[in-house]
Design a protein around this motif. Structure first.
Motif, mmCIF file in Angstrom:
data_model
loop_
_atom_site.group_PDB
_atom_site.id
_atom_site.type_symbol
_atom_site.label_atom_id
_atom_site.label_comp_id
_atom_site.label_asym_id
_atom_site.label_seq_id
_atom_site.Cartn_x
_atom_site.Cartn_y
_atom_site.Cartn_z
ATOM 1 N N ASN A 72 0.840 -1.210 0.000
ATOM 2 C CA ASN A 72 0.000 0.000 0.000
ATOM 3 C C ASN A 72 0.872 1.256 0.000
ATOM 4 N N ARG A 101 -3.919 3.873 -1.844
ATOM 5 C CA ARG A 101 -4.059 3.489 -0.438
ATOM 6 C C ARG A 101 -5.520 3.387 -0.027
ATOM 7 N N PHE A 157 -2.781 -2.821 11.502
ATOM 8 C CA PHE A 157 -1.442 -2.870 12.083
ATOM 9 C C PHE A 157 -1.416 -3.705 13.362
ATOM 10 N N ASN A 215 -3.198 1.363 16.146
ATOM 11 C CA ASN A 215 -3.101 2.744 15.662
ATOM 12 C C ASN A 215 -4.442 3.430 15.493
ATOM 13 N N GLY A 238 2.929 5.538 14.059
ATOM 14 C CA GLY A 238 1.809 4.742 13.584
ATOM 15 C C GLY A 238 0.570 5.576 13.279
ATOM 16 N N GLN A 239 0.447 6.746 13.920
ATOM 17 C CA GLN A 239 -0.713 7.601 13.672
ATOM 18 C C GLN A 239 -0.686 8.146 12.252
ATOM 19 N N GLU A 263 0.952 6.813 9.792
ATOM 20 C CA GLU A 263 0.801 5.680 8.880
ATOM 21 C C GLU A 263 -0.649 5.232 8.783
ATOM 22 N N ALA A 264 -1.339 5.241 9.918
ATOM 23 C CA ALA A 264 -2.742 4.832 9.890
ATOM 24 C C ALA A 264 -3.540 5.794 9.018
ATOM 25 N N GLY A 265 -3.296 7.083 9.193
ATOM 26 C CA GLY A 265 -4.001 8.082 8.385
ATOM 27 C C GLY A 265 -3.716 7.899 6.903
ATOM 28 N N ARG A 266 -2.432 7.757 6.602
ATOM 29 C CA ARG A 266 -2.060 7.605 5.189
ATOM 30 C C ARG A 266 -2.610 6.307 4.620
ATOM 31 N N SER A 267 -2.614 5.242 5.418
ATOM 32 C CA SER A 267 -3.071 3.958 4.887
ATOM 33 C C SER A 267 -4.566 4.003 4.564
#
Ligand SMILES: Nc1ncnc2c1ncn2[C@@H]1O[C@H](COP(=O)(O)OP(=O)(O)OP(=O)(O)O)[C@@H](O)[C@H]1O
Ligand SMILES: [Mg+2]
Lengths: 243, 227
Positions: A48, A79, A86, A90, B124-125, B127-131
């Motif tokens: 992703n 994405r 995860f 998160n 991780g915050q 990354e979570a947003g971007r994911s």
């Protein structure tokens, strides 16, 4: 659905992915196993584009999503279609469960708050957390948080779901509830790529198990074949340690 | 001494309180503008774009590495000297200079606070947003900054207190705040000790009030913030 060709990833001098090639079909459930540091997470994160591969191509429904040379893609759009869960959940700690789920669909897809809310409630029901809609992440157990994280990813209606050790941070008694939600997704026909140490899960639902070591896929097979009859000595050594 | 100081304070209370009020306003406006500047510069400092991050670092280093008094003179006397060559009659009031110099200065300190605040949020915050398909800026605005701002309230409060005291330096360009009024009283009555103890007491009351306010806000946020 996802085709990966000769993927390479470096972190500085560290050559983490050394030519990964694979194909995941629609509705297929692929489990990735392998020793620590073998590049499982990096591979998943490349899918992703949380990590940009240095070499190689990733095709999602025929579209090459890796930016190089003439090929330019909207990473955010990619994405939005690839859900990710995860190890450490998160969740957004300053938002309640509902807001965690509705934020991205509203911002990214531009759907109305009302619509997002309705879908979020349906998803919460699906993961068995309807009564926690107004709760904040810190008020939930690890298992509940991970189920919310799954619902949050599903709210984007992804074509594929990626799971990076989704149960590794959980107390043993909570692993089951998360795996159940994932199994429910499997029976729904979701395409999934799962990095996990849960061999029971792999045996039960995986169509294919990939064994990664040293940045490459060393061996792949159906779970029953791979677990009972591994061919590569490295696979044998790894399986003998964990089974 | 105590009695004469108190009497002095009482007799000049309106004059000094008006100066204190000006000091509070000056500081509040400067911290507000400084927070805006500091947020922009702080985000710039963690930018992947080298030009932006270097420019932001240079800004912060220059303003934190030179005396505030020099900066005040630079804004008040230096700037008009250059600009009036191109814009005849360009004039800058002490009020504008004071606010400009203090906001620019506090922007540098706030940028450091904001940068640290953003970097304290788990990777991780982002990354979570971007994911989820959110852009960098959407994630910044909705995920990272709201969490970072909760964490920077105490250091921002300290910055407010520091600036409240440092704002006394603008007496040097004749802006009519508490310090300047202290000097006026000194030259009028020649009661040196009483004047400066009185002024010190007023500053102390203001800084203590601000630190109570900050603690109150912190507690309120701890109640609101479930995380
Ligand atoms: N952002 C990064 N910067 C530098 N090195 C990294 C980074 N991410 C991962 N690595 C390194 O890349 C290698 C592969 O890491 P990766 O996380 O993909 O392994 P893994 O198979 O997921 O392991 P684990 O089972 O421990 O999660 C490791 O040596 C790791 O230290
Ligand atoms: Mg990993």
């Amino acid at each position: 659905m996802i085709r990966v060709e000769n993927l390479h990833k470096y972190f500085g001098k560290l050559h983490v992915l050394r030519g990964v090639t694979n194909h995941v079909s629609r509705g297929e459930v692929v489990v990735i196993i392998g020793p620590s540091g073998s590049g499982k997470s990096t591979f998943l994160r490349c899918l992703n584009l949380l990590e940009m591969p240095n070499e190689g191509d990733i095709y999602i429904e025929g579209v090459n999503v890796v930016n190089h040379g003439a090929n330019r893609v909207d990473i955010n759009k990619v994405r939005a279609e690839v859900g990710m869960v995860f190890q450490s959940f998160n969740l957004f700690p300053h938002m309640n469960v509902l807001r965690n789920i509705t934020l991205a669909p509203v911002l990214v897809k531009g759907i109305s708050e009302d619509q997002a809310l309705k879908e979020a409630l349906a998803l919460l029901e699906r993961v068995g957390l309807s009564e926690k809609a107004e709760a904040y992440p810190s008020q939930l157990s690890g298992g509940q948080q991970q189920r919310v994280a799954i619902a949050r990813a599903l709210a984007m209606r992804p074509k594929v779901m990626l799971f990076d050790e989704p149960t590794s941070a959980l107390d043993p008694e909570m692993i089951g509830e998360v795996l159940d939600v994932m199994k429910d997704l499997v029976s729904d026909g979701m395409t999934m790529v799962v990095v996990t140490h849960e061999m029971g899960f792999a045996r039960e639902v995986a169509d294919r198990v990939l064994f990664m070591d040293g940045g490459v896929i060393v061996e792949e097979n159906t779970p029953s074949e791979l677990f009972s009859n591994p061919q590569n000595p490295r696979t044998k050594a790894f399986l003998s340690k964990i089974l | 001494m105590i009695a004469s100081t108190l009497r002095f304070l009482w007799e000049n209370k309106m004059f000094l309180l008006a100066g204190a009020w000006t000091t509070v306003q000056l500081t509040a406006v400067s911290v507000a503008l400084g927070t805006v500047i500091g947020t922009v510069v702080g985000i710039g400092r963690i930018s992947k774009n080298k030009v932006i991050s270097l420019a932001a670092a240079a800004y912060a280093d220059f303003l934190r590495g030179t005396p505030l008094l020099v900066q005040i003179f630079l804004v008040h006397h230096g700037l008009p000297a250059v600009v009036s060559r191109y814009v005849p009659g360009f004039h800058i009031t002490p009020f504008i200079s004071a606010i400009t110099a203090l906001s620019i200065n506090s922007g540098a300190y706030v940028s450091e606070i904001v940068r640290a605040g953003i970097q304290s949020i788990d990777k991780g915050q982002m990354e979570a947003g971007r994911s989820l398909g959110m852009t960098y800026w959407q994630t910044m605005r909705h995920i990272i900054l709201p969490q970072a701002f909760r964490r920077v309230v105490p250091p921002l409060g300290n910055e407010f207190i520091a600036l409240l005291k440092d704002s006394s330096l603008v007496f040097a360009i004749g802006y009519n705040e508490l310090m300047t009024r202290g000097r006026l009283l000194m030259t009028k009555y020649f009661m040196f000790f009483e004047t400066w103890v009185a002024v010190a007491i007023i500053y102390l009351c203001m800084t203590m009030a601000v630190s109570r306010l900050v603690r109150f806000i912190e507690r309120r946020m701890a109640v609101d913030d479930q995380s």
